[in-house]
Design an enzyme around this catalytic site. Structure first.
Site, PDB file in Angstrom:
ATOM      1  NE  ARG A 399       8.439 -38.871  56.147  1.00  0.00           N
ATOM      2  CZ  ARG A 399       8.529 -40.138  56.524  1.00  0.00           C
ATOM      3  NH1 ARG A 399       9.305 -40.973  55.846  1.00  0.00           N
ATOM      4  NH2 ARG A 399       7.858 -40.586  57.583  1.00  0.00           N
ATOM      5  CB  CYS A 400      15.444 -39.673  52.332  1.00  0.00           C
ATOM      6  SG  CYS A 400      14.169 -40.329  51.241  1.00  0.00           S
TER       7      CYS A 400
END
Length: 410
Positions: A399-400
């Site tokens: 996600r980052c």
């Protein structure tokens, strides 16, 4: 032209995502600069690029369009006046104007072709790389022990943080740490000058020039009318209130912001390092942030009776809060590491809770978090594992490393 931005949930089918392939900026990390540049170790560039390519191909294999940050920035600088303004803004934010070397570096950067210019801004400029004619003037201006005229930006492959798409607009973020402050400048120029975006009247829910910090890892779009934002080491309560006012004023669909307080520590950097959405009613969570009965300090922000006002209601149980704001009968929290204190801490450190949903119940995760991955599968979630030995050194997961630009509505 199709409107280029649409993110009304964390789990809607992902259609377009922005990535940054790790580059030479990582090879400008040194042991002496690790702490200030927010790294714990120095990744091996060929290996981390191979792993990142694997991640990008996993997205493409599911029909996701992958666009790259450096390409979009380069394409945004087609006009000379835009390129010159970008150089000036970048040098000011690099604090070059405080060293007396502004004009010399501006002249050098202006001489570069656009793709080389973007590369230098992202990777940094070593003293040994400046042409000798310019170098002799700067030699006396800058201390010999400092190896860079322009510092590298090794966190760029975490594209989630500098900006976030919420609904049809952008939260253009003020990064908390100075080492990352310049990153959102790239997103500003992309949104304002890239032909894919500049042709549309894109609203900004947050302005990077503000006084308070907010980062995309803390911003989760739970639904078409609710956003969760972490009050964390990187995101302030004041920034959340500012964003709420602009979002409520500019997009009538959004009705609630759930502010979630998390521990302010390196391990719990952002909300998405301890909590992500994987399906309509399923969430991964690091058990270390919860009380025995799911206690978690949360606040629901809604429109006030008058313009420019908010009503704020406090809640103490994250499960009940999620049921309330998402109109769900049941909510399942899937504990990172299976809830075992040792495994949970280890896998959370390696981003076991940092999942990227590409459609409801389908997520991309790091392969190293096998306990968390198996548990998600037991809960009916399809898990696509990607390589992670070098990528994980930067302290950020799938996600980052991804900024969704367009998701289908649920």
């Amino acid at each position: 032209m199709q409107y280029p931005l649409n993110v009304t949930s964390e789990i809607g089918e992902l259609k377009t995502v922005l990535l940054k392939r790790p580059g030479g900026e990582l090879e400008n990390l040194t042991p002496d600069t690790l702490e200030v540049l927010l790294f714990d170790d120095i990744p091996y560039l060929p290996a981390i690029q191979q792993e990142h390519d694997y991640f990008a191909n996993a997205l493409r294999n599911r029909g996701v369009e992958v666009v790259y940050l450096d390409t979009l920035v380069t394409e945004s600088l087609a006009k000379d006046e835009v390129r010159k303004q970008m150089i000036e803004d970048f040098l000011v934010e690099s604090r070059v104007n405080e060293t007396g070397s502004f004009d010399i570096l501006k002249e050098y950067l202006t001489s570069l072709p656009k793709d080389r210019l973007v590369k230098v801004m992202m990777e940094g400029l070593r003293k040994t790389e400046l042409p000798n004619e310019s170098k002799k003037y700067l030699h006396e201006l800058l201390a010999d022990h400092e190896p860079f005229y322009l510092h590298p930006m090794p966190n760029l492959y975490f594209t989630r943080d500098p900006a976030a798409i919420i609904g049809n607009g952008v939260s253009l973020n003020r990064m908390n740490r100075r080492a990352r402050r310049r990153e959102s400048l790239f997103m500003k120029y992309i949104m304002n000058h890239h032909p894919r975006f500049a042709a549309h009247d894109i609203p900004f829910w947050f302005n990077r020039e503000g006084a308070y910090s907010i980062e995309g890892g803390d911003e989760l779009v739970l639904s078409h009318d609710t956003v969760a934002i972490g009050i964390s080491a990187r995101t302030t309560a004041q920034a959340i209130e500012s964003l709420a006012l602009k979002l409520f004023a500019g997009n009538q669909h959004y009705k609630k912001i759930v502010a979630v307080e998390i521990h302010k520590s390196r391990a719990f950097m952002h909300l998405d390092t301890v909590f992500t959405m994987v399906d309509h009613d399923k969430f991964t969570v690091h058990p270390g942030i919860l009380g025995p009965e799911g206690e978690m300090n949360t606040f629901i922000l809604e429109r006030g009776e008058n313009d420019g006002e908010l009503t704020i209601h406090r809640r103490s149980n994250i499960i009940q809060t999620l049921k309330e704001v998402l109109n769900l009968k049941e909510v399942t929290l899937i504990p990172c590491g299976g809830g075992d204190s040792i495994t949970a801490a280890r896998e959370q450190w390696n981003d076991g809770s940092n999942t990227l949903a590409i459609s409801p119940g389908v997520v991309i995760t790091y392969d190293r978090n096998y306990v968390s991955n198996d548990l998600m599968r037991q809960h009916g979630v399809e898990v696509i594992e990607v390589l992670s030995s070098e990528l994980a050194r930067g302290r950020g997961g799938p996600r980052c490393m991804s900024m969704p630009l367009y998701r289908n509505n649920l």
